[in-house]
Write a protein that holds these residues in place. Structure first.
Motif, PDB file in Angstrom:
ATOM      1  N   LEU A 127      -1.465  13.246   0.612  1.00  0.00           N
ATOM      2  CA  LEU A 127      -2.660  13.741   1.287  1.00  0.00           C
ATOM      3  C   LEU A 127      -2.538  13.446   2.784  1.00  0.00           C
ATOM      4  CD1 LEU A 127      -5.330  12.428  -1.253  1.00  0.00           C
ATOM      5  CD2 LEU A 127      -4.460  14.778  -1.032  1.00  0.00           C
ATOM      6  N   GLN A 128      -2.960  14.398   3.610  1.00  0.00           N
ATOM      7  CA  GLN A 128      -2.740  14.254   5.055  1.00  0.00           C
ATOM      8  C   GLN A 128      -3.411  13.009   5.622  1.00  0.00           C
ATOM      9  OE1 GLN A 128      -4.730  16.777   8.067  1.00  0.00           O
ATOM     10  NE2 GLN A 128      -2.666  17.458   8.623  1.00  0.00           N
ATOM     11  N   ASN A 129      -4.627  12.718   5.178  1.00  0.00           N
ATOM     12  CA  ASN A 129      -5.312  11.548   5.709  1.00  0.00           C
ATOM     13  C   ASN A 129      -4.531  10.270   5.427  1.00  0.00           C
ATOM     14  OD1 ASN A 129      -7.851  10.126   6.775  1.00  0.00           O
ATOM     15  ND2 ASN A 129      -7.590   9.208   4.753  1.00  0.00           N
ATOM     16  N   THR A 130      -4.002  10.178   4.202  1.00  0.00           N
ATOM     17  CA  THR A 130      -3.231   8.991   3.839  1.00  0.00           C
ATOM     18  C   THR A 130      -2.004   8.866   4.727  1.00  0.00           C
ATOM     19  OG1 THR A 130      -3.966   9.182   1.539  1.00  0.00           O
ATOM     20  CG2 THR A 130      -2.031   7.813   1.962  1.00  0.00           C
ATOM     21  N   ARG A 131      -1.320   9.971   4.953  1.00  0.00           N
ATOM     22  CA  ARG A 131      -0.122   9.928   5.793  1.00  0.00           C
ATOM     23  C   ARG A 131      -0.461   9.530   7.224  1.00  0.00           C
ATOM     24  NH1 ARG A 131       4.037  14.801   4.141  1.00  0.00           N
ATOM     25  NH2 ARG A 131       4.292  14.191   1.948  1.00  0.00           N
TER      26      ARG A 131
ATOM     27  N   THR B  74       0.828  -1.207   0.000  1.00  0.00           N
ATOM     28  CA  THR B  74       0.000   0.000   0.000  1.00  0.00           C
ATOM     29  C   THR B  74       0.858   1.251   0.000  1.00  0.00           C
ATOM     30  OG1 THR B  74      -1.727  -1.209   1.174  1.00  0.00           O
ATOM     31  CG2 THR B  74      -1.855   1.200   1.206  1.00  0.00           C
ATOM     32  N   LYS B  75       1.924   1.244   0.755  1.00  0.00           N
ATOM     33  CA  LYS B  75       2.840   2.394   0.759  1.00  0.00           C
ATOM     34  C   LYS B  75       3.365   2.647  -0.653  1.00  0.00           C
ATOM     35  CE  LYS B  75       6.963   1.788   2.358  1.00  0.00           C
ATOM     36  NZ  LYS B  75       8.138   1.568   3.260  1.00  0.00           N
ATOM     37  N   GLN B  76       3.744   1.579  -1.332  1.00  0.00           N
ATOM     38  CA  GLN B  76       4.235   1.720  -2.704  1.00  0.00           C
ATOM     39  C   GLN B  76       3.135   2.279  -3.614  1.00  0.00           C
ATOM     40  OE1 GLN B  76       7.401   0.963  -3.557  1.00  0.00           O
ATOM     41  NE2 GLN B  76       7.127   1.525  -5.716  1.00  0.00           N
ATOM     42  N   TYR B  77       1.930   1.759  -3.447  1.00  0.00           N
ATOM     43  CA  TYR B  77       0.823   2.153  -4.310  1.00  0.00           C
ATOM     44  C   TYR B  77       0.463   3.624  -4.142  1.00  0.00           C
ATOM     45  CZ  TYR B  77      -3.882   2.361  -6.293  1.00  0.00           C
ATOM     46  OH  TYR B  77      -4.982   2.722  -7.032  1.00  0.00           O
ATOM     47  N   VAL B  78       0.354   4.107  -2.919  1.00  0.00           N
ATOM     48  CA  VAL B  78      -0.132   5.477  -2.707  1.00  0.00           C
ATOM     49  C   VAL B  78       0.868   6.533  -3.153  1.00  0.00           C
ATOM     50  CG1 VAL B  78      -1.670   4.810  -0.815  1.00  0.00           C
ATOM     51  CG2 VAL B  78       0.663   5.592  -0.294  1.00  0.00           C
ATOM     52  N   PHE B  79       2.134   6.143  -3.298  1.00  0.00           N
ATOM     53  CA  PHE B  79       3.099   7.118  -3.804  1.00  0.00           C
ATOM     54  C   PHE B  79       3.348   6.967  -5.306  1.00  0.00           C
ATOM     55  CE2 PHE B  79       4.019   7.541   0.725  1.00  0.00           C
ATOM     56  CZ  PHE B  79       4.029   8.918   0.841  1.00  0.00           C
ATOM     57  N   GLU B  80       2.562   6.103  -5.936  1.00  0.00           N
ATOM     58  CA  GLU B  80       2.558   5.999  -7.394  1.00  0.00           C
ATOM     59  C   GLU B  80       1.247   6.532  -7.969  1.00  0.00           C
ATOM     60  OE1 GLU B  80       3.091   1.859  -8.095  1.00  0.00           O
ATOM     61  OE2 GLU B  80       5.260   1.876  -7.732  1.00  0.00           O
ATOM     62  N   ARG B  81       0.175   6.379  -7.241  1.00  0.00           N
ATOM     63  CA  ARG B  81      -1.158   6.761  -7.686  1.00  0.00           C
ATOM     64  C   ARG B  81      -1.420   8.239  -7.404  1.00  0.00           C
ATOM     65  NH1 ARG B  81      -5.418   5.124 -10.971  1.00  0.00           N
ATOM     66  NH2 ARG B  81      -7.424   5.689 -10.043  1.00  0.00           N
TER      67      ARG B  81
ATOM     68  N   GLY C 122      -8.472   2.116  -3.066  1.00  0.00           N
ATOM     69  CA  GLY C 122      -9.673   2.483  -3.796  1.00  0.00           C
ATOM     70  C   GLY C 122     -10.249   1.286  -4.533  1.00  0.00           C
ATOM     71  N   GLY C 123     -10.807   1.524  -5.724  1.00  0.00           N
ATOM     72  CA  GLY C 123     -11.443   0.459  -6.498  1.00  0.00           C
ATOM     73  C   GLY C 123     -10.487  -0.667  -6.849  1.00  0.00           C
ATOM     74  N   TYR C 124      -9.205  -0.327  -7.045  1.00  0.00           N
ATOM     75  CA  TYR C 124      -8.244  -1.367  -7.400  1.00  0.00           C
ATOM     76  C   TYR C 124      -8.030  -2.356  -6.244  1.00  0.00           C
ATOM     77  CZ  TYR C 124      -7.178   1.219 -11.643  1.00  0.00           C
ATOM     78  OH  TYR C 124      -7.275   1.841 -12.864  1.00  0.00           O
ATOM     79  N   GLY C 125      -8.311  -1.924  -5.035  1.00  0.00           N
ATOM     80  CA  GLY C 125      -8.166  -2.819  -3.904  1.00  0.00           C
ATOM     81  C   GLY C 125      -9.172  -3.946  -3.902  1.00  0.00           C
ATOM     82  N   TYR C 126     -10.188  -3.825  -4.767  1.00  0.00           N
ATOM     83  CA  TYR C 126     -11.234  -4.841  -4.868  1.00  0.00           C
ATOM     84  C   TYR C 126     -11.005  -5.775  -6.051  1.00  0.00           C
ATOM     85  CZ  TYR C 126     -15.906  -6.381  -3.385  1.00  0.00           C
ATOM     86  OH  TYR C 126     -16.959  -7.091  -2.861  1.00  0.00           O
ATOM     87  N   MET C 127      -9.922  -5.547  -6.777  1.00  0.00           N
ATOM     88  CA  MET C 127      -9.605  -6.347  -7.958  1.00  0.00           C
ATOM     89  C   MET C 127      -8.616  -7.451  -7.582  1.00  0.00           C
ATOM     90  SD  MET C 127     -11.417  -4.970 -10.336  1.00  0.00           S
ATOM     91  CE  MET C 127     -12.647  -4.548  -9.090  1.00  0.00           C
TER      92      MET C 127
ATOM     93  N   GLN D 109       0.173  13.013  -5.495  1.00  0.00           N
ATOM     94  CA  GLN D 109       0.216  11.617  -5.086  1.00  0.00           C
ATOM     95  C   GLN D 109      -0.692  11.414  -3.877  1.00  0.00           C
ATOM     96  OE1 GLN D 109       4.454  11.535  -4.468  1.00  0.00           O
ATOM     97  NE2 GLN D 109       4.786  10.260  -6.294  1.00  0.00           N
ATOM     98  N   ILE D 110      -1.385  10.279  -3.875  1.00  0.00           N
ATOM     99  CA  ILE D 110      -2.284   9.994  -2.754  1.00  0.00           C
ATOM    100  C   ILE D 110      -1.516   9.999  -1.436  1.00  0.00           C
ATOM    101  CG2 ILE D 110      -3.804   8.233  -1.743  1.00  0.00           C
ATOM    102  CD1 ILE D 110      -4.452   7.322  -4.576  1.00  0.00           C
TER     103      ILE D 110
END
Length: 385
Positions: free
Chosen positions: A281-285, A264-271, A342-347, A277-278
């Motif tokens: 965002l403060q909430n993500t951090r 997830t850490k990898q994903y949010v700094f690519e998306r 997000g939606g990709y987490g359901y794939m 980058q996600i």
């Protein structure tokens, strides 16, 4: 925070495990999930590579390694590659079935079964749960009656991990219906024994490739020498192995949580979203900070428990504490990681989605969270008795 309970030998073994998973497991795992069964060839490859049977003494074909940190390395690498179904099967072999044979088996029993298990030629299972008896083992109805030089077993078991492919099954039987907790014994049933059958291959929410079955025993006759441990001491034997079983579940839980966090850490700094980058965002951090802190605190505790296990100091109560906490943390972390994807987490092509379905069982099998808390609570209350 750098963990320091591993040494150079553990890290060298990590390279071996990583290479094995990349070669023998990762390319096939999706197919295994679809067929709901791990190929037996993977078990044989694991035996040749020294991935299973670690604690089996060299005289019986194993590595003779009792340091649980090596098993911890296997669990971490399995979690990292999201090959949890394969990992669950070999964990049952190494953390439950083999220890029972090592600690309770006669020399003849060890010679008969341990070499095959260390080589991956024999797959083991333990049959405790019944349709009407889960956590409450006092409700076990499967019986074993002595008839001369044989035991005659009748009953049904369900939710048996490795049940479809198991060659050797340790069966919890009631051998004295009048003796309460002292009326249970462990008896080994081998594949091909007359009257021993498999029911359905159960279709689970997660861990699809980790075969789980119903087992049926209809006048199954096995030699008296298949009794494992002492007659009437089955319940005690089950209790004796709990520290290892539950710390294994704790390790499984925290390694899965760590893997989910890293993906997830990898994903949010690519998306990107809203022009950034996600991960910015403060909430993500905040969510990342919370998860990392909880993971590192739990890793420290589980590592300490693993060292205590090696020193023979880990109690069933302390193992219960680690088990419920680490697996409940796993649920929380994986759920938050799905949300951040997000939606990709359901794939299902994303490892976090597979982890989500595999995670739910963790607070149920091996002793539910509620049972773990009851064990701890009784120990607390005993201080005032």
């Amino acid at each position: 925070m750098k963990r320091n309970h591993y040494d150079a030998d553990h890290e060298a073994y990590r390279d071996t495990v990583r290479e094995f998973l990349a070669r023998e497991v990762e390319p096939h795992h999706e197919r295994w999930e679809e067929q709901r069964l791990v190929d037996r060839s993977a078990w044989l490859a694991a035996g040749k590579s020294g991935i299973i049977g670690l604690a089996v003494p060299e005289e019986f074909g194993g590595s003779g390694v009792t340091d649980y940190r090596f098993r911890q390395v296997v669990a971490e690498e399995v979690a990292r590659t999201a090959t949890t179904s394969f990992g669950a099967g070999i964990a049952l072999q190494d953390d439950i079935v083999i220890p029972y044979l090592l600690h309770l088996g006669t020399e003849e029993q060890k010679q008969r079964w341990l070499p095959g298990m260390a080589a991956g030629e024999l797959i083991g299972a333990i049959a405790m749960t019944e349709p009407g008896a889960g956590s409450d083992l006092q409700g076990v109805k499967t019986t074993a009656v002595r008839d001369g030089d044989e035991w005659v077993i009748n009953g049904q078991k369900t939710f048996i991990s490795n049940g479809i492919q198991a060659d050797v099954v340790i069966v919890v039987c009631r051998t004295d219906p009048e003796a309460g907790s002292k009326g249970f014994s462990l008896i080994v049933v081998e594949d091909g024994t007359s009257g021993f059958g498999r029911g359905r291959k159960l279709h689970k929410v997660g861990l699809a490739a980790q075969d789980t079955a119903e087992l049926v025993f209809e006048d199954v006759r096995v030699p008296a020498g298949n009794l494992l441990g002492g007659e009437g001491r089955g319940f005690l034997h089950l209790m004796e192995n709990l520290p290892l079983e539950r710390i294994a579940m704790s390790v499984s839980g925290i390694t899965a949580a760590r893997a989910a966090y890293e993906w997830t850490k990898q994903y949010v700094f690519e998306r990107k979203a809203f022009g950034k980058q996600i991960g910015d965002l403060q909430n993500t951090r905040f969510v990342l900070a919370e998860m990392l802190t909880e993971i590192e605190v739990t890793e420290s505790h589980v590592d300490r428990c693993v060292l205590a296990l090696g020193a023979g100091e880990l109690t069933a109560v302390d193992a219960s504490k680690a088990k419920w906490w680490a697996t409940e943390l796993q649920k929380r972390v994986v759920d938050r990681c799905v949300q951040l994807h997000g939606g990709y987490g359901y794939m299902m092509e994303y490892p976090i989605a597979r982890s989500y379905t595999d995670t739910r069982i963790q607070t149920i099998y091996g002793g539910t969270t509620e049972v773990m808390k009851e064990i701890i609570g009784r120990d607390i209350a005993a201080e005032f008795r």
